[in-house]
Design a protein around this motif. Structure first.
Motif, PDB file in Angstrom:
ATOM      1  N   ASP A   1     -25.053 -11.518  34.835  1.00  0.00           N
ATOM      2  CA  ASP A   1     -26.131 -11.314  35.808  1.00  0.00           C
ATOM      3  C   ASP A   1     -26.564  -9.846  35.816  1.00  0.00           C
ATOM      4  N   PRO A   2     -27.839  -9.581  36.099  1.00  0.00           N
ATOM      5  CA  PRO A   2     -28.313  -8.187  36.102  1.00  0.00           C
ATOM      6  C   PRO A   2     -27.685  -7.379  37.227  1.00  0.00           C
ATOM      7  N   ALA A   3     -27.464  -6.109  36.940  1.00  0.00           N
ATOM      8  CA  ALA A   3     -26.908  -5.204  37.946  1.00  0.00           C
ATOM      9  C   ALA A   3     -27.995  -4.801  38.938  1.00  0.00           C
ATOM     10  N   PRO A   4     -27.624  -4.516  40.190  1.00  0.00           N
ATOM     11  CA  PRO A   4     -28.621  -4.039  41.161  1.00  0.00           C
ATOM     12  C   PRO A   4     -29.235  -2.724  40.697  1.00  0.00           C
ATOM     13  N   ASP A   5     -30.465  -2.525  41.062  1.00  0.00           N
ATOM     14  CA  ASP A   5     -31.170  -1.288  40.734  1.00  0.00           C
ATOM     15  C   ASP A   5     -30.940  -0.274  41.860  1.00  0.00           C
ATOM     16  N   PRO A   6     -30.142   0.755  41.622  1.00  0.00           N
ATOM     17  CA  PRO A   6     -29.893   1.734  42.696  1.00  0.00           C
ATOM     18  C   PRO A   6     -31.173   2.363  43.224  1.00  0.00           C
ATOM     19  N   ASP A   7     -32.146   2.579  42.343  1.00  0.00           N
ATOM     20  CA  ASP A   7     -33.391   3.221  42.782  1.00  0.00           C
ATOM     21  C   ASP A   7     -34.189   2.331  43.722  1.00  0.00           C
TER      22      ASP A   7
ATOM     23  N   LEU B   1     -25.739  -8.342  47.922  1.00  0.00           N
ATOM     24  CA  LEU B   1     -25.678  -7.237  46.963  1.00  0.00           C
ATOM     25  C   LEU B   1     -24.546  -7.551  45.979  1.00  0.00           C
ATOM     26  N   ALA B   2     -24.906  -8.133  44.843  1.00  0.00           N
ATOM     27  CA  ALA B   2     -23.909  -8.623  43.876  1.00  0.00           C
ATOM     28  C   ALA B   2     -23.933  -7.751  42.628  1.00  0.00           C
ATOM     29  N   CYS B   3     -22.753  -7.277  42.200  1.00  0.00           N
ATOM     30  CA  CYS B   3     -22.643  -6.365  41.062  1.00  0.00           C
ATOM     31  C   CYS B   3     -21.792  -6.987  39.959  1.00  0.00           C
ATOM     32  N   PRO B   4     -22.323  -7.090  38.740  1.00  0.00           N
ATOM     33  CA  PRO B   4     -21.462  -7.511  37.632  1.00  0.00           C
ATOM     34  C   PRO B   4     -20.503  -6.388  37.276  1.00  0.00           C
ATOM     35  N   PRO B   5     -19.323  -6.704  36.780  1.00  0.00           N
ATOM     36  CA  PRO B   5     -18.364  -5.651  36.410  1.00  0.00           C
ATOM     37  C   PRO B   5     -18.845  -4.857  35.206  1.00  0.00           C
TER      38      PRO B   5
ATOM     39  N   SER C   1     -10.772  -2.878  38.457  1.00  0.00           N
ATOM     40  CA  SER C   1     -11.446  -1.580  38.511  1.00  0.00           C
ATOM     41  C   SER C   1     -12.795  -1.615  37.806  1.00  0.00           C
ATOM     42  N   ASP C   2     -13.013  -2.570  36.897  1.00  0.00           N
ATOM     43  CA  ASP C   2     -14.320  -2.674  36.248  1.00  0.00           C
ATOM     44  C   ASP C   2     -15.399  -3.075  37.264  1.00  0.00           C
ATOM     45  N   TRP C   3     -15.035  -3.892  38.244  1.00  0.00           N
ATOM     46  CA  TRP C   3     -15.985  -4.243  39.322  1.00  0.00           C
ATOM     47  C   TRP C   3     -16.170  -3.065  40.281  1.00  0.00           C
ATOM     48  N   THR C   4     -15.067  -2.407  40.623  1.00  0.00           N
ATOM     49  CA  THR C   4     -15.158  -1.254  41.527  1.00  0.00           C
ATOM     50  C   THR C   4     -16.090  -0.189  40.963  1.00  0.00           C
ATOM     51  N   ARG C   5     -15.913   0.130  39.678  1.00  0.00           N
ATOM     52  CA  ARG C   5     -16.759   1.158  39.050  1.00  0.00           C
ATOM     53  C   ARG C   5     -18.233   0.766  39.085  1.00  0.00           C
ATOM     54  N   ALA C   6     -18.506  -0.521  38.916  1.00  0.00           N
ATOM     55  CA  ALA C   6     -19.899  -0.975  38.923  1.00  0.00           C
ATOM     56  C   ALA C   6     -20.558  -0.768  40.282  1.00  0.00           C
ATOM     57  N   THR C   7     -19.780  -0.822  41.348  1.00  0.00           N
ATOM     58  CA  THR C   7     -20.359  -0.678  42.690  1.00  0.00           C
ATOM     59  C   THR C   7     -20.506   0.777  43.123  1.00  0.00           C
ATOM     60  N   GLN C   8     -19.818   1.696  42.480  1.00  0.00           N
ATOM     61  CA  GLN C   8     -19.767   3.070  42.975  1.00  0.00           C
ATOM     62  C   GLN C   8     -21.131   3.756  43.090  1.00  0.00           C
ATOM     63  N   PRO C   9     -22.087   3.524  42.169  1.00  0.00           N
ATOM     64  CA  PRO C   9     -23.403   4.162  42.360  1.00  0.00           C
ATOM     65  C   PRO C   9     -24.124   3.694  43.625  1.00  0.00           C
ATOM     66  N   LEU C  10     -23.702   2.566  44.184  1.00  0.00           N
ATOM     67  CA  LEU C  10     -24.352   2.034  45.383  1.00  0.00           C
ATOM     68  C   LEU C  10     -23.778   2.616  46.668  1.00  0.00           C
ATOM     69  N   TRP C  11     -22.576   3.174  46.606  1.00  0.00           N
ATOM     70  CA  TRP C  11     -21.920   3.664  47.816  1.00  0.00           C
ATOM     71  C   TRP C  11     -22.760   4.722  48.546  1.00  0.00           C
ATOM     72  N   PRO C  12     -23.212   5.784  47.854  1.00  0.00           N
ATOM     73  CA  PRO C  12     -23.976   6.805  48.593  1.00  0.00           C
ATOM     74  C   PRO C  12     -25.296   6.279  49.136  1.00  0.00           C
ATOM     75  N   ILE C  13     -25.914   5.307  48.450  1.00  0.00           N
ATOM     76  CA  ILE C  13     -27.179   4.753  48.934  1.00  0.00           C
ATOM     77  C   ILE C  13     -26.930   3.963  50.218  1.00  0.00           C
ATOM     78  N   LEU C  14     -25.885   3.139  50.216  1.00  0.00           N
ATOM     79  CA  LEU C  14     -25.533   2.399  51.430  1.00  0.00           C
ATOM     80  C   LEU C  14     -25.189   3.365  52.558  1.00  0.00           C
ATOM     81  N   ALA C  15     -24.449   4.427  52.217  1.00  0.00           N
ATOM     82  CA  ALA C  15     -24.021   5.381  53.238  1.00  0.00           C
ATOM     83  C   ALA C  15     -25.198   6.138  53.842  1.00  0.00           C
ATOM     84  N   GLU C  16     -26.119   6.590  52.998  1.00  0.00           N
ATOM     85  CA  GLU C  16     -27.197   7.453  53.467  1.00  0.00           C
ATOM     86  C   GLU C  16     -28.399   6.671  54.005  1.00  0.00           C
TER      87      GLU C  16
END
Length: 447
Positions: free
Chosen positions: A46-52, A69-73, A108-123
């Protein structure tokens, strides 16, 4: 309240593990809260979410339902080889130790995929609280990461038994790693008793519920109660055989007329296992062995049953099954094999249902005797008492816990205990030489 809910399983996954967080996310949205449901994607392709584009998508979302908000590993050939059983055992154990000790989880492959989304969710989303459920510790790591980025508390949920999934030497280390949670919720008191002993935070049970619509039709079935249903996982060949043997013992003495009427139905992920065990019922009754069914179709079968049966997981002395509440809401007698834990027996009594706890096939046959004799009697559900265990009722309890957590100060970061550091170093040194010796084989696997 704005909240991020984290679960490894995508909400559309046909597995009971996806139900708890999905249903609570929906129930909390119905209560007026803004919920982001962060999961792994349904398939790795499945396609990864677009952080932008995430911020704009959040702005335009209809918050009467959760934001999915679903992220492939991330690609990880080594982890894929481990999960596929293609690595030598010493290397597999070393990799598990490394992932838990260094990465904090084995996905950890799933965790890494979600990390670019953390600051967007936070901010941009600015969650007041984050709730992550343990089916694996990566859901906790993601919940912790989002919460730290947002400066908000996070609550650790436990839907699977800690003692079954986490090796004993790793439990203190992981409890330290995730010890900054504001509190713990659990599927049952038994789950909290096992996992919670490693944590000092407040611990509260939040049962997985059932749709309130089940109570609206608990006593309106026009089907004759001639079916025995078996629901969900059987967990082992022994579990399947115990179920089938109890039914066989009852059918053997029930008489020809009863045998001609009875249908033995199974629905769940252990279809092949049940088919093998149910071979002993050939010629005694009609067999109806199915796979996973949507809840509405499953409930329709259960309402035509004179007994709804499930196998209890025996991997832990006090495993708890949330399917018990769903079965009692149907309004028919329920039985399990082997015997249930005291918490489940007390819950059945509190909910006004009838549960026969069977130690062995002979006891199950006696429960079938009683249920058959009373098959045309009134429903055994107490709607008023069961109403406290719907998803919406339990979501009210979860709401109180999460809102209280907002006022709780994070426990803060802790220095790594010396023993934990030594333990990780020992793992690395013990397997470094074997890892280097196996490097050619590993490269062959990855190619």
């Amino acid at each position: 309240m704005r909240a991020v809910f984290v679960s490894h399983l995508h909400p559309e996954t046909n597995h009971v593990g996806a139900v708890r967080v999905r249903e609570f996310a929906q129930a909390m949205a119905r209560r007026g809260h803004r919920i982001v449901l962060l999961t792994q994607s349904l398939t790795p392709r499945d396609p990864a979410p677009d952080p932008d584009g995430l911020a704009a998508a959040l702005d335009g979302h209809d918050w009467s339902r959760p934001f999915p908000l679903a992220c492939p590993p991330c690609p990880s050939p080594l982890l894929q080889a481990q999960r596929g059983g293609r690595l030598p055992r010493p290397l597999r154990l070393a990799l598990i130790g490394w992932n838990y000790g260094v990465e904090g989880g084995v996905f950890s492959d799933w965790t890494r995929a979600t990390q670019p989304l953390w600051p967007i969710l936070a901010e941009h989303f600015r969650p007041d609280v984050v709730w992550g459920t343990f089916g694996n510790t990566d859901a906790w790591k993601i919940a912790q990461g989002v919460a730290r980025a947002a400066g908000s508390p996070w609550v650790a949920d436990i839907k699977d038994a800690w003692d079954i999934f986490i090796p004993a030497p790793l439990r203190p280390l992981l409890a330290w790693r995730y010890g900054d949670c504001a509190g713990l919720t659990g599927l049952s008191a038994a789950h909290l008793a096992h996992t919670g002993k490693h944590f000092s935070q407040p611990r509260q049970t939040v049962f997985s519920g059932f749709p309130a619509a089940l109570l609206d039709h608990a006593d309106d079935s026009d089907q004759p109660a001639r079916r025995i249903t078996v629901t969900g996982s059987l967990y082992s060949e022994a579990g399947a055989e115990a179920v089938a043997e109890g039914v066989r013992l009852w059918l053997a003495r029930a008489g020809r007329q009863a045998r001609a009427k009875v249908v033995f139905t199974y629905a769940g992920g252990d279809r092949n296992r049940m088919e093998r065990a149910a071979g002993r019922l050939d010629g005694l009754c009609r067999l109806d062995i199915r796979g996973f069914l949507p809840l509405a179709e499953l409930v329709g079968l259960q309402r035509g049953a004179f007994l709804n049966l499930y196998a209890r997981h025996t991997g832990s002395a006090d495993s708890f099954h949330h399917k018990l509440l769903e079965l009692m809401a149907v309004g028919r007698p329920v039985a399990c094999i082997p015997e249930e834990i005291p918490e489940a027996l007390a819950l059945a009594e509190a909910a006004g249902g009838r549960l026969s706890s069977c130690a062995d096939p002979a006891t199950l046959a006696l429960a079938l005797d009683r249920a058959w004799e009373e098959r045309d009697g009134p429903p055994v559900a107490d709607r008023d008492r069961l109403a406290g265990f719907t998803w919406d009722a339990q979501a009210e309890r979860l709401e109180e816990i999460l809102m209280s957590a907002q006022a709780a100060a994070p426990c803060g970061y802790r220095l790594i205990p010396v023993l934990a550091s030594v333990w990780i170093a020992g793992i690395i040194l013990a397997y470094l030489r074997q890892f280097l010796d196996m490097a050619p084989a590993i490269l062959g696997v990855l190619r």
